[in-house]
Write an enzyme that holds these catalytic residues in place. Structure first.
Site, mmCIF file in Angstrom:
data_model
loop_
_atom_site.group_PDB
_atom_site.id
_atom_site.type_symbol
_atom_site.label_atom_id
_atom_site.label_comp_id
_atom_site.label_asym_id
_atom_site.label_seq_id
_atom_site.Cartn_x
_atom_site.Cartn_y
_atom_site.Cartn_z
ATOM 1 N N ASP A 1 0.627 -1.172 0.100
ATOM 2 C CA ASP A 1 -0.065 -0.011 0.076
ATOM 3 C C ASP A 1 0.857 1.233 -0.187
ATOM 4 O OD1 ASP A 1 -3.290 0.211 1.228
ATOM 5 O OD2 ASP A 1 -2.170 2.198 1.131
ATOM 6 N N TYR B 1 -14.203 6.482 -13.317
ATOM 7 C CA TYR B 1 -14.141 5.543 -12.520
ATOM 8 C C TYR B 1 -14.385 4.408 -13.055
ATOM 9 C CZ TYR B 1 -15.010 2.299 -8.526
ATOM 10 O OH TYR B 1 -14.986 1.235 -7.894
ATOM 11 N N PHE C 1 -6.844 -4.424 -4.346
ATOM 12 C CA PHE C 1 -7.916 -3.395 -4.080
ATOM 13 C C PHE C 1 -7.188 -2.104 -4.338
ATOM 14 C CE2 PHE C 1 -8.267 -7.067 -1.080
ATOM 15 C CZ PHE C 1 -9.511 -7.232 -1.059
ATOM 16 N N LEU D 1 -22.009 8.308 0.674
ATOM 17 C CA LEU D 1 -23.106 8.564 1.341
ATOM 18 C C LEU D 1 -23.188 8.514 2.921
ATOM 19 C CD1 LEU D 1 -26.011 10.135 1.233
ATOM 20 C CD2 LEU D 1 -26.740 7.540 0.376
ATOM 21 N N SER E 1 -16.543 -3.170 -9.859
ATOM 22 C CA SER E 1 -17.657 -2.468 -9.635
ATOM 23 C C SER E 1 -18.948 -2.156 -10.276
ATOM 24 C CB SER E 1 -17.030 -0.759 -9.445
ATOM 25 O OG SER E 1 -18.147 -0.092 -9.326
ATOM 26 N N LYS F 1 -12.487 0.573 -14.408
ATOM 27 C CA LYS F 1 -12.597 -0.986 -14.068
ATOM 28 C C LYS F 1 -13.040 -1.627 -15.014
ATOM 29 C CE LYS F 1 -11.801 -0.350 -9.431
ATOM 30 N NZ LYS F 1 -10.868 -1.042 -8.690
#
Ligand code: UFG
Length: 323
Positions: free
Chosen positions: A30, A139, A71, A188, A115, A143
């Site tokens: 990471d 985005y 990820f 959200l 996604s 993917k």
């Protein structure tokens, strides 16, 4: 050993916890650009960036890696509309660097974080995996491009992969050890909870004129622990010889933005202030998964099927960060 790129991030760190609880050997890779050091639960950690090939080389040289869970990526729709360059660099070039390093080192198993954003505006809801892919934002395009690249690598070089198309990852480690921290935070539930905590004045609903029962967007919220379990099942399926494929991960139920806010009010007991704003560019009106293939073929069974329970885990963790 399993290499976990983005293991300091939101979904990655939860998955590391799940793998460690099952006694698997993992090494986290990471950059700590989005991830946080405290969320790295494994002893083995390489601080590195997928955009620096030498960092990847270091990880592959140091550890006997037999499979990868990938990820590490930028993951906000709104941000991707404003900063597409960052998304193409991180999500496309970063993933290609990883695929090339895997190829060079003979690593042939990959679980990829994809996604629901690959579908765009669906023609059919709930959405099956073979639905047309027409992403509406950079985005989602990154993917989908990477799913296609993996398919090509798979047929030419024998790398087998499972792409897991998350719908809306939500909630946190029920033990409160891990949380959700994005910068900028655009999701959200964390934003609504920050209003409850007094960190923001109100939640602005992006669009109230969608063709949905209450005019706000509908999403399928799936608990991050359930996502983590799906990753383990997918990796085991590859280990057992499964072919390259993609699965939807959602619970198959949609909630509107207003329903999510209501759920947060119920869980927190706080009257959360709401404003109404323009639609956010790039947002499809409705995204709800048909998760039956993952349930049947991976034997995945989401444990959290109630939105309040999901929000409860996020709330417990988020309020603990108030000092
Ligand atoms: N929303 C608001 N106000 C806010 C933030 C969000 O009204 O302040 C709305 C959005 O417009 C959307 C819904 O809340 O309708 C959920 O938004 P999120 O940003 O939390 O998540 P997305 O639906 O944009 O999730 C999408 C894809 C996922 C993907 C994720 C990446 O559906 O598959 O982006 O972050 F993983």
């Amino acid at each position: 050993m399993i290499l976990i790129t983005g293991g300091a991030g939101y979904v990655g760190s939860h998955c590391v916890k799940e793998l460690l609880s099952r006694g698997r050997d993992v090494v986290v890779f990471d950059s700590l650009d989005q991830g946080v050091r405290e969320a790295v639960l494994s002893e083995d950690f390489v601080e590195g960036d997928l955009l620096r090939v030498e960092d990847l080389q270091r990880a592959f040289d140091r550890y006997e890696i037999d499979s990868v869970m990938h990820f590490a990526a930028l993951a906000s729709v709104g941000d991707s509309m404003r900063n597409p360059q960052r998304y193409y660099e991180n999500n496309v070039i970063g993933t290609l660097n990883l695929l090339n390093a895997m190829r060079e080192h003979g690593v042939k198993r990959l679980i990829f974080s994809s996604s629901a954003a690959v579908y765009g505006d669906p023609d059919l809801v709930p959405i099956p995996e073979d639905h047309r892919k027409l992403p509406k934002n950079p985005y989602g395009r990154t993917k989908w491009m990477m799913e296609q690249a993996m398919a090509d690598y798979s047929q030419a070089y024998g790398v087998r992969y499972i792409a897991l198309r998350y719908f809306n990852a939500a909630g946190c480690d029920p033990e409160g050890q891990l949380g959700e921290n994005h910068d900028p935070e655009e999701h959200l539930i964390p934003i609504v909870l920050d209003v409850a905590l007094g960190r923001r004045d109100e939640i602005t609903i992006f669009g109230t004129d969608y063709d949905t029962p209450d005019g706000t967007c509908i999403r399928d919220y799936v608990h991050v622990n359930d996502l983590a379990v799906a990753h383990v099942l997918a990796l085991d399926a590859l280990g057992a010889g499964a072919e390259s494929t993609a699965y939807n991960l959602g619970i198959g139920n949609g909630y509107s933005v207003r329903e999510v806010i209501e759920s947060c009010r119920r869980v927190t007991g706080i009257d959360i202030a709401v404003g109404e704003g323009e639609r956010r560019p790039g947002d499809p009106a409705v995204l709800v998964a048909d998760p039956t293939r993952a349930m049947r073929e991976l034997r995945w069974q989401p444990h959290f099927t109630d939105l309040d329970e999901i929000v409860e885990t996020a709330w417990r963790q988020r309020r603990s960060t108030v000092h």
